[in-house]
Scaffold this motif. Structure first.
Motif, PDB file in Angstrom:
ATOM      1  N   SER A 106       0.893  -1.330   0.019  1.00 31.66           N
ATOM      2  CA  SER A 106      -0.120  -0.028  -0.165  1.00 31.66           C
ATOM      3  C   SER A 106       0.826   1.296   0.025  1.00 31.66           C
ATOM      4  N   LYS A 107       1.894   1.208   0.755  1.00 34.96           N
ATOM      5  CA  LYS A 107       2.867   2.379   0.706  1.00 34.96           C
ATOM      6  C   LYS A 107       3.358   2.736  -0.874  1.00 34.96           C
ATOM      7  N   THR A 110       0.436   4.613  -2.558  1.00 30.93           N
ATOM      8  CA  THR A 110       0.648   6.117  -1.887  1.00 30.93           C
ATOM      9  C   THR A 110       1.753   6.642  -2.637  1.00 30.93           C
ATOM     10  N   VAL A 208       4.454   7.183   6.451  1.00 33.21           N
ATOM     11  CA  VAL A 208       3.480   7.183   5.257  1.00 33.21           C
ATOM     12  C   VAL A 208       1.969   7.735   5.585  1.00 33.21           C
ATOM     13  N   ASN A 209       1.705   7.311   6.765  1.00 38.70           N
ATOM     14  CA  ASN A 209       0.435   7.716   7.319  1.00 38.70           C
ATOM     15  C   ASN A 209       0.415   9.340   7.408  1.00 38.70           C
ATOM     16  N   SER A 212       0.397  10.803   3.775  1.00 41.05           N
ATOM     17  CA  SER A 212      -0.786  10.949   3.290  1.00 41.05           C
ATOM     18  C   SER A 212      -1.908  11.843   3.765  1.00 41.05           C
ATOM     19  N   TYR A 223      -8.378  10.845   1.379  1.00 41.39           N
ATOM     20  CA  TYR A 223      -7.071  10.136   0.789  1.00 41.39           C
ATOM     21  C   TYR A 223      -7.767   9.110  -0.401  1.00 41.39           C
ATOM     22  N   ILE A 227      -6.272   8.654  -4.309  1.00 37.06           N
ATOM     23  CA  ILE A 227      -5.747   7.628  -4.759  1.00 37.06           C
ATOM     24  C   ILE A 227      -6.337   7.339  -6.136  1.00 37.06           C
ATOM     25  N   ALA A 276      -3.175   4.351   4.081  1.00 34.90           N
ATOM     26  CA  ALA A 276      -1.763   4.547   3.147  1.00 34.90           C
ATOM     27  C   ALA A 276      -0.735   3.761   3.510  1.00 34.90           C
ATOM     28  N   SER A 277      -0.712   3.068   4.351  1.00 28.52           N
ATOM     29  CA  SER A 277       0.577   2.260   4.536  1.00 28.52           C
ATOM     30  C   SER A 277       0.636   0.747   4.717  1.00 28.52           C
TER      31      SER A 277
END
Length: 381
Positions: A106-107, A110, A208-209, A212, A223, A227, A276-277
């Motif tokens: 997921s990172k 993002t 990453v959180n 985002s 978010y 995406i 997001a991560s």
């Protein structure tokens, strides 16, 4: 006093019974299944036949409920295969459209969205994030940059190092639903930094959180919309989205855990804490589309790809680059063994989530893109 002791004894008995019921009931064996594959490019017929055989063997040897693979070459899907069960209880077979949790990959989704925002001049990698977020939950974050956050050099702790103890608890129980990525900052906004931003490297999902949250603030959209507009719609990744626990999600696989050679449905978890991560779901076909997008200059200019794949220097100018098979923590151990100091360039690769990456599938200039997913917790491929 006796009443309190009685209550404690009764609680212990109930806990023991509950543990027994959980550990020794409801487990099943995985039914046999047939492979389904699709050869898109007939020029790879021989390789596809071998891939079919490998997938069948892997399904049997790894004993997973299902496994799905896609392979792209030069930006085009050439073969994909799937075997097993999306839902064992109903004997619903996995298909090419089955959506799996993709973990820390997921990172990479993002990061790809961030690259598109940089292309659009919506933000800068090197501006302090205070320029974008006027309301900052922790003043120690103000001078951090997106470059530091996305290269894991910002000083934020990981889950285990989090000294925001309520947030630490939330990270492990995964039961609370968060409305958006800015809300998830509550999980670690009370934690101390591990070092001054830019002075060292430490892999952290919280990096990453926070990134985002900046992206959401700049775009003035959730978010999920960021995406969708920057990544999934332009690339045709229609099977990729946030994993919602509070609603039905079409084609989402049931996730399982193993105990003593049998499997059962894993407990329900809410991944909104780390959308997001580590909280997206997708398909292998979508993942190879995203991998291939980094080779497509019509989507991402080569200058941006080069910038995002360039190892980052620490504040003292040092740069140590190490490649190794395995997870990021193995790279950290290698650094300690070799007495290395400074930064690590590529700390996470877009083709690896819970598997075993190597210097081939981690190479940003390779023309192949491969994605492998399954729906069993805590297994390495």
């Amino acid at each position: 006093m006796k009443q309190n002791l009685y209550n404690l004894f009764l609680l212990a008995i109930l806990s023991a019974v509950a543990s027994y019921v959980y550990l020794f009931t409801g487990f099943k064996t995985i039914p046999q299944a047939e492979i389904k594959s699709e050869l898109v490019d007939v020029g790879y017929a021989l390789q596809a036949k071998a891939a079919d055989a490998i997938l069948e063997v892997a399904f049997d040897q790894l004993d997973v409920p299902s496994m799905s693979i896609a392979v792209a070459k030069n930006g085009q899907l050439v073969w994909r295969g799937v075997i097993g069960w999306s839902n064992i209880a109903t004997l619903r077979p996995a298909s090419f459209d089955t959506r799996y949790r993709i973990g820390s990959t997921s990172k990479s989704v993002t990061s790809t969205a961030l690259a598109k925002m940089v292309v659009g001049n919506k933000l800068s990698l090197d501006a302090p994030i205070k320029d974008y977020m006027q309301v900052m939950p922790n003043i120690a974050w103000k001078e951090m940059t997106l470059r530091q956050l996305m290269s894991h050099t910002a000083g934020l702790p990981g889950y285990e190092e989090n000294t925001d103890y309520f947030g630490l608890y939330q990270s492990f129980v995964l039961y609370k639903q968060f409305g958006n990525v800015i809300d998830t900052l509550d999980v670690f906004d009370g934690s101390k930094l591990m070092y001054t931003p830019g002075d060292d490297f430490h892999y952290s999902s919280f990096d990453v959180n926070l990134a985002s949250a900046v992206m959401q603030t700049v775009s003035r959209q959730p978010y999920a919309v960021v995406i969708k507009e920057e990544v999934t719609d332009p690339l045709g990744m229609h099977g990729t989205q946030l994993d919602y626990q509070d609603r039905a999600v079409r084609n989402r696989a049931i996730f399982y855990e193993r105990f003593q050679g049998k499997i059962k449905r894993w407990r329900d978890v809410d991944l909104s804490l780390k959308w997001a991560s580590g909280g997206l779901i997708s398909t292998p076909t979508d993942m190879v589309k995203m991998g291939s997008s980094h080779l497509n200059e019509r989507y991402l200019p080569q200058s941006i790809v080069d910038e995002f794949w360039t190892p980052q220097q620490l504040s003292d100018g040092t740069l140590n680059e190490a490649k190794s098979e395995g997870r990021v923590d193995i790279l950290e151990k290698n650094r300690a063994v070799k007495n290395m100091s400074g930064s690590i360039g590529i700390g996470h690769v877009r083709w690896a989530t819970h598997g075993i990456p190597n210097t081939i599938n981690a190479h940003p200039h390779s023309s192949e893109s491969v994605s492998v997913v399954h729906n069993l917790s805590l297994i390495h491929i």
